[in-house]
Each structure stands twice: as structure tokens, then as C-alpha cells.
Design an enzyme around this catalytic site. Structure first.
Site, short mmCIF file in Angstrom:
data_model
loop_
_atom_site.label_atom_id
_atom_site.label_comp_id
_atom_site.label_asym_id
_atom_site.label_seq_id
_atom_site.Cartn_x
_atom_site.Cartn_y
_atom_site.Cartn_z
N ARG A 62 -107.62 -30.01 -103.93
CA ARG A 62 -106.78 -31.21 -103.95
C ARG A 62 -105.63 -31.00 -102.96
O ARG A 62 -104.82 -30.08 -103.14
CB ARG A 62 -106.23 -31.44 -105.36
CG ARG A 62 -105.23 -32.57 -105.42
CD ARG A 62 -104.61 -32.78 -106.81
NE ARG A 62 -103.61 -33.83 -106.69
CZ ARG A 62 -102.36 -33.77 -107.15
NH1 ARG A 62 -101.94 -32.70 -107.82
NH2 ARG A 62 -101.52 -34.75 -106.95
N HIS A 119 -97.96 -37.86 -101.84
CA HIS A 119 -97.28 -36.77 -102.55
C HIS A 119 -95.88 -36.66 -101.95
O HIS A 119 -95.51 -35.65 -101.38
CB HIS A 119 -98.08 -35.47 -102.44
CG HIS A 119 -97.78 -34.47 -103.52
ND1 HIS A 119 -98.76 -33.90 -104.32
CD2 HIS A 119 -96.62 -33.93 -103.95
CE1 HIS A 119 -98.20 -33.05 -105.17
NE2 HIS A 119 -96.89 -33.04 -104.97
N ASN A 153 -100.56 -33.83 -114.69
CA ASN A 153 -99.92 -32.56 -114.32
C ASN A 153 -99.12 -32.07 -115.52
O ASN A 153 -98.34 -32.84 -116.10
CB ASN A 153 -98.98 -32.75 -113.13
CG ASN A 153 -99.73 -33.12 -111.85
OD1 ASN A 153 -100.96 -33.09 -111.81
ND2 ASN A 153 -98.98 -33.48 -110.82
N TYR A 213 -96.75 -28.74 -117.08
CA TYR A 213 -96.12 -27.42 -116.95
C TYR A 213 -95.51 -26.96 -118.27
O TYR A 213 -95.64 -25.81 -118.65
CB TYR A 213 -95.06 -27.45 -115.84
CG TYR A 213 -95.71 -27.60 -114.47
CD1 TYR A 213 -96.18 -26.49 -113.79
CD2 TYR A 213 -95.93 -28.87 -113.92
CE1 TYR A 213 -96.84 -26.62 -112.57
CE2 TYR A 213 -96.57 -29.01 -112.69
CZ TYR A 213 -97.03 -27.88 -112.03
OH TYR A 213 -97.68 -28.02 -110.83
N GLU A 254 -102.69 -30.57 -111.93
CA GLU A 254 -101.77 -29.46 -111.66
C GLU A 254 -101.45 -28.76 -112.98
O GLU A 254 -101.18 -29.42 -113.98
CB GLU A 254 -100.43 -29.93 -111.07
CG GLU A 254 -100.47 -30.38 -109.65
CD GLU A 254 -99.10 -30.83 -109.13
OE1 GLU A 254 -98.05 -30.33 -109.64
OE2 GLU A 254 -99.08 -31.67 -108.23
C1 FCB Z 1 -94.95 -30.91 -109.53
C2 FCB Z 1 -95.27 -31.34 -108.10
C3 FCB Z 1 -95.82 -30.24 -107.24
C4 FCB Z 1 -95.13 -28.90 -107.51
C5 FCB Z 1 -95.07 -28.61 -108.99
C6 FCB Z 1 -94.43 -27.30 -109.35
O1 FCB Z 1 -93.99 -31.77 -110.04
O2 FCB Z 1 -96.22 -32.38 -108.12
O3 FCB Z 1 -95.72 -30.64 -105.90
O4 FCB Z 1 -93.89 -28.89 -106.92
O5 FCB Z 1 -94.42 -29.64 -109.66
#
Ligand code: FCB
Length: 456
Positions: A77, A121, A294, A296, A362
Site C-alpha cells: 500500500r 495521504h 488504521n 494504533y 495500518e
Molecule cells: C497514521 C498515518 C501514517 C503514519 C502513522 C504512524 O496516522 O496515516 O502516515 O504516520 O499514523
């Protein structure tokens, strides 16, 4: 079925974004994006870092694709830099810019790696920002035109399209908080930007679909996985507000063709919503084939608590809301590690919005990696992060979530926006002085996971 094995056909990938890796910012006709301007503005990015050179992926893409093949990736990607392929954001395509992406996709296809293209992006052409940026309605039309032009050049070799990456960040961090380009601090402008990004998504989806019935189109959101700090009415109200402006303001128009009524009330003091025109919601809700998520870390939300970070300007309508730190172990970003938040997120989206195919586009962790004397990068902490989050994915799949693939963030260490080069997320370590890539232990580990499609 063994509980540690992924379903047949599960897609394994890794992700990057143009401004974070390409460099070559003034080559072959590329013009500036808002991130060039922002990173060159003193005080905006840690240590004054810019994406001028980044990982030099523009020149080293063939070697990088060879490394992807060594990892066994099924998909890569990456994003297309708008000002590289349509300098200034209007008018004719720049053939030399498009040729880069043609070479890159050829290289990928030769190695059996599926290209997954993100169209936006975060690198809006500076000229479009000067003309009003995303708060201006015309930018949505410009985006659709650009999307069609990229599709025309790459549609013969690319099937998978992601229109936007994390419009929440682009709109609210970019135009309200100011931590991201273009560095604005106007909540009303951010709300208009948010609507125009969604509109741009809908128009682009239509444009690509009408040219190519085989295109597989989706978009990527950073839907927040939210936890109420307590069951008190005040904490639940705080969660409702954050969920509204962080999640439902995107999910509802995209998947239900409506904006959430409670959010409209929360932000009524900021905007009259006159940027929403008749027909917009039908455009935004153009059918998509998948949703990218995405993830985290989750956010724990409460009514204001002294000593805890307040929601702040990125969260319009959320005055008096705090994000609670629980004292969990954190990554180098300071983000708490909590894989259960990923399972909860996947289940929530499926339960509330139906069985739309999902991809994790992500997921990953920053750690302060070093190349050791033996030449290796021994990032056991990142391996643990990936392993626990992949288990969380399996748990969601077992619960019936149609999760079809996973992209690690990131293929390689890169320009981490406001943090510059100080935060490393890669499966590949990048020595920025020499541009040497080293496969980290996590990269070798991920290659083995991919080979078996299993966590054993
Ligand atoms: C996300 C972004 C990516 C990267 C990660 C850590 O918010 O999409 O570009 O910076 O965080």
C-alpha cells in the site's frame, strides 16, 4: 480450524505514504504540497526535518520492491503524490510523475505483489491550499479529477484503490489543531474540510467506477476504538461526543448516507452546515467495496479530569472532555499498547454498519531501534506488538468480522510527520545518512508469519 491460522486468501501487506518515503520533491516536474510548505516552516516539525530526501524511495523503489519480495508481501500500500502527477492540482497530468508510479507498479506486479494505491495521504498541492484548500468546495471536484487522471494512467495495472487516508487527521489535525499541514486553527474550516474530503471521496469513487467496473474501491479511516472511563452519565456523554466527531461523522455518511444528528447539535455553535448541499450525501455514500481501518491504540474518554490531557482543538464540540492515561506500557510515540482495542474496533464496525469487507490498512509501533554490533536490529518489542495485534485480529475473525487483510505500518522507517525522522515504525531500518536498509528482526518474523499465514 486452528485458532492461530488466518483464513485462506488473507492478504498480507505493508504500507507507506508518498511524502513520508519518496523524497525527490523537486524532480521531474513535481511541485510543492502543503507538507513541503509546512515542514519548511520553522518550528513545525521536530528538528526542522523535511521530506526533501526522506527514504529516497523515488530512486530506490526497485531495491525496495526486492526487499518486499524477500519479506513475501502479498500487497504494497503506497500513496500517489498529487503534485507529482498533477503539478499545482489542476489541468494536465505530468507524464514524468505518472511514469514513476508505472515503473513502481510494474516492478511490484513482476514480483507478484499487488499494488494498493492510496490517492490522498495528506499532500494537497500548495496551489489548491492557496485557493482555499479542503475548506473550499472546489477542492472536492479537483480531487475527483485528479483521481480519474491517476486511474487513467494506472488502471490497467492497479485494481485496489483507497481514496483517502484518515480524513479525521487531515481535517482536524490539519485545519483545527494545526499540528499537521496546513497548520490551521479554525474549527469551522475543519468541519467544512471534513465534508469536502468525504464529497471528494464520493466523486472520485464514482469517477473510477464509471471508467472501470473491475476497480475495487474503498477508503481508510482512523476509526477510534473508544472506552468510557466509567459508567457515569458524564463519562458516557463524553464518549458519545468523541465517537460522534471522530467516528460517526465519517462512518454514517459513507455507509448510511446521513450525518449523525447528535453531532450536528454538538457543533451547532461552530457552523450552520451550509456547506452540505442537496445531493451530497448520496454522492458520499456511493457504494464501496471495502473499508480500511488504521489502528494504533484506543482512547479512554472521560468528562474533564484534572491532570489528564484535554481533548483540545482537534475535537470540535468536545470541550470538557479528557483522554485518560491508564499507565499501560507505551510505544515511542507515547501511545498505550492495548490490542483488545483492535478486536473491539473491528467488532463494533461490523456490528453497527454490517458485514462490509474490512482491511487493517495500518497497524504498528515506533521504537527507538538501533543497528547492533552484529549488524541486526533486535526489535523484540515490535514483534510482540505485531503478534498481540494479529491475535486480536484473529479474535475478531472468530467472532465473525469479515477481516480480509492486514498491512503493517510501515514497510520502512520514514518521515513521521511532525516527529520528523525521530520515530521509527519500519520493518526495515533506514540509515538516513547512507540510505542503507536493514531488515529488522520484526521483518524476518513478519516474513515467517506471511509464509505460514499463521502465528505459529
Ligand atoms: C497514521 C498515518 C501514517 C503514519 C502513522 C504512524 O496516522 O496515516 O502516515 O504516520 O499514523
Amino acid at each position: 480450524m486452528s485458532t492461530i491460522t488466518f483464513p485462506q486468501g488473507f492478504l498480507w501487506g505493508a504500507a507507506t505514504a508518498a511524502y513520508q518515503v519518496e523524497g525527490a520533491v523537486a524532480e521531474d516536474g513535481r511541485t510543492a504540497s502543503i507538507w513541503d510548505t509546512f515542514s519548511h516552516t520553522p518550528g513545525r516539525v521536530l528538528d526542522g526535518d523535511t521530506g526533501d530526501v526522506a527514504c529516497d524511495h523515488y530512486h530506490r523503489y526497485a531495491d525496495d520492491v526486492a526487499l518486499m519480495a524477500r519479506l513475501g508481501l502479498g500487497a504494497y500500500r503506497f500513496s500517489v503524490s498529487w503534485p507529482r502527477v498533477q503539478p499545482g492540482g489542476r489541468g494536465r497530468a505530468n507524464q514524468r510523475g505518472l511514469d514513476f508510479y508505472r515503473r513502481l507498479t510494474d516492478e511490484l506486479l513482476e514480483r507478484g505483489i499487488e499494488p494498493w494505491v492510496t490517492l490522498y495521504h495528506w499532500d494537497l498541492p500548495q496551489e489548491l491550499e492557496d485557493a482555499g484548500g479542503w475548506p473550499a468546495r472546489d477542492t472536492a471536484a479537483r480531487f475527483a479529477e485528479y483521481a480519474a487522471l491517476v486511474h487513467e494512467a494506472l488502471g490497467d495495472r492497479v485494481r485496489h484503490w483507497i481514496t483517502l487516508n484518515e480524513p479525521w487527521c487531515a481535517a482536524f489535525l490539519g485545519y483545527a489543531h494545526g499540528r499537521h499541514a496546513p497548520g490551521g486553527s479554525d474549527a469551522a474550516a475543519a468541519l467544512a474540510a471534513c465534508h469536502h474530503m468525504l464529497l471528494g471521496h464520493g466523486l472520485a469513487t464514482r469517477a473510477i467506477r464509471s471508467a472501470d467496473s473491475a476497480a475495487v474501491i474503498g477508503t481508510t479511516l482512523n476509526v477510534q476504538s473508544l472506552i468510557a472511563h466509567s459508567d457515569s452519565p458524564a463519562d458516557r456523554e463524553a464518549l458519545r461526543r468523541v465517537d460522534g466527531i471522530g467516528n460517526r461523522i465519517f462512518l454514517d455518511p459513507l455507509l448510511r448516507a446521513e450525518y449523525p444528528a447528535d453531532v450536528a447539535t454538538d457543533i451547532a455553535h461552530l457552523t450552520d452546515l451550509s456547506f452540505i448541499h442537496p445531493g451530497d450525501l448520496a454522492t458520499i455514500a456511493a457504494p464501496i467495496d471495502f473499508l480500511g481501518l488504521n489502528y494504533y491504540n484506543p482512547l479512554v474518554v472521560a468528562a474533564s479530569v484534572d491532570g489528564q490531557p484535554s481533548a483540545g482543538p482537534a475535537w470540535p464540540g468536545c470541550a470538557d472532555v479528557s483522554f485518560i492515561r491508564r499507565g499501560f506500557p507505551v510505544t515511542h510515540m507515547g501511545w498505550e499498547i492495548d490490542p483488545a482495542g483492535l478486536t473491539a474496533l473491528l467488532r463494533r464496525v461490523t456490528e453497527d454498519y454490517g458485514p462490509i469487507p474490512l482491511y487493517i490498512t495500518e497497524n504498528g509501533a515506533a521504537y527507538a531501534d538501533t543497528v547492533d554490533a552484529d549488524g541486526g536490529v533486535h526489535d523484540q518489542d515490535r514483534i510482540d506488538y505485531f503478534a498481540r495485534h494479529l491475535h486480536a485480529c484473529l479474535e475478531a475473525i472468530r467472532a465473525g468480522v469479515p477481516l480480509q487483510g492486514y498491512f503493517a505500518w510501515s514497510l520502512m522507517d520514514n518521515f513521521e510527520w511532525g516527529w520528523g525522522y525521530s520515530r521509527r515504525f519500519g520493518l526495515l531500518h533506514v540509515d538516513y545518512a547512507t540510505q542503507r536498509r536493514t531488515i529488522k528482526d520484526s521483518g524476518h518474523w513478519y516474513a515467517e508469519v506471511i509464509r505460514r499465514s499463521s502465528l505459529q
